[in-house]
Design an enzyme around this catalytic site. Sequence first.
Site: not given
Ligand code: ARG
Length: 303
Positions: A185, A286
């Site tokens: 991300h 996150c």
């Molecule tokens: N387990 C989640 C996923 O892989 C983690 C999300 C992390 N969030 C972020 N804003 N980077 O989607």
Amino acid sequence: SIANSCATKTGVSGKPARPVREATKRSILMCRPTFFTVAYKINPWMDPEAGVDQTKALKQWQRLYDVYQELGFDVHLVDPLPGLPDMVYAANGGLVLGNVAYGAKFLHPERHAEGPAYMAWFRKHGLKVAEPRETNEGQGDFLPVGDVILAGTGFRTNPRSHQEVARVFDREVVTLKLVNPRYYHLDTALTVLDREPVDASSPCIAYLESAFDEESLAILRDRFPNAILATEEDAAVFAMNVYSDGYNVVIPSRAKTFGRQLREHGYNPISVDLSELLLGGGSIKCCTLDLHPELSTASRHIT
Ligand code: ARG
């Protein structure tokens, strides 16, 4: 543009005076990790075999919540839903600017139900919801800065959604391509320190260079010549996944260099340990969905 004045290369001669930083009151949305666990693997950080200490996760999250309260933020909460262990990562729930919320449409089926859950919260709180047609993971991949929106792609968010966001908010969207699956991300590889430009010498953002392709790096270097460059070591403990109010920057306690880099530029780093949430591949940012600007109670209701 405002974003460009944030990145002005001219007029800075010699060592610029340290800018006076101002904290601005923030309004954010969080989700308690009541049902947090690592039950599936959709990013390299997740190991369903590893086992999560839920009590510890809750305690660490609570500390982050308390820090935000101490900073005077307006902290809203969305109810966690059973069966949605990743819902704690509120940043992925959408992109809010003014009274418009662009909903999320998750790539992985394990998270599909989170999209409507967050959209229901936005509606209930008077925001106008723009239903997404394209796959996107909210503020995980969309980071507004100045008058542009930085937008990540490569792993989760489809670039077609970048165009959708440009139309919904009538803003310039700058596409950045992520190349390392560990930084899947945009908010794991880049952080916005000044939501609004402070002066030409301000870093404005921080990022991990190796997470981006060459073309994206050229864009970042051109727009943000004074950006703080993260070390690999810091990025690996999610030092780029942080939250700044323009002065205070909440960072992972395991970051070694980033705190000093921030202090050199006049920011005030505050350490928080979210190691248990990192088992799901997320950290401070996150867990924090920015509501731009403040979502005040009655005034923004459009029914
Ligand atoms: N387990 C989640 C996923 O892989 C983690 C999300 C992390 N969030 C972020 N804003 N980077 O989607």
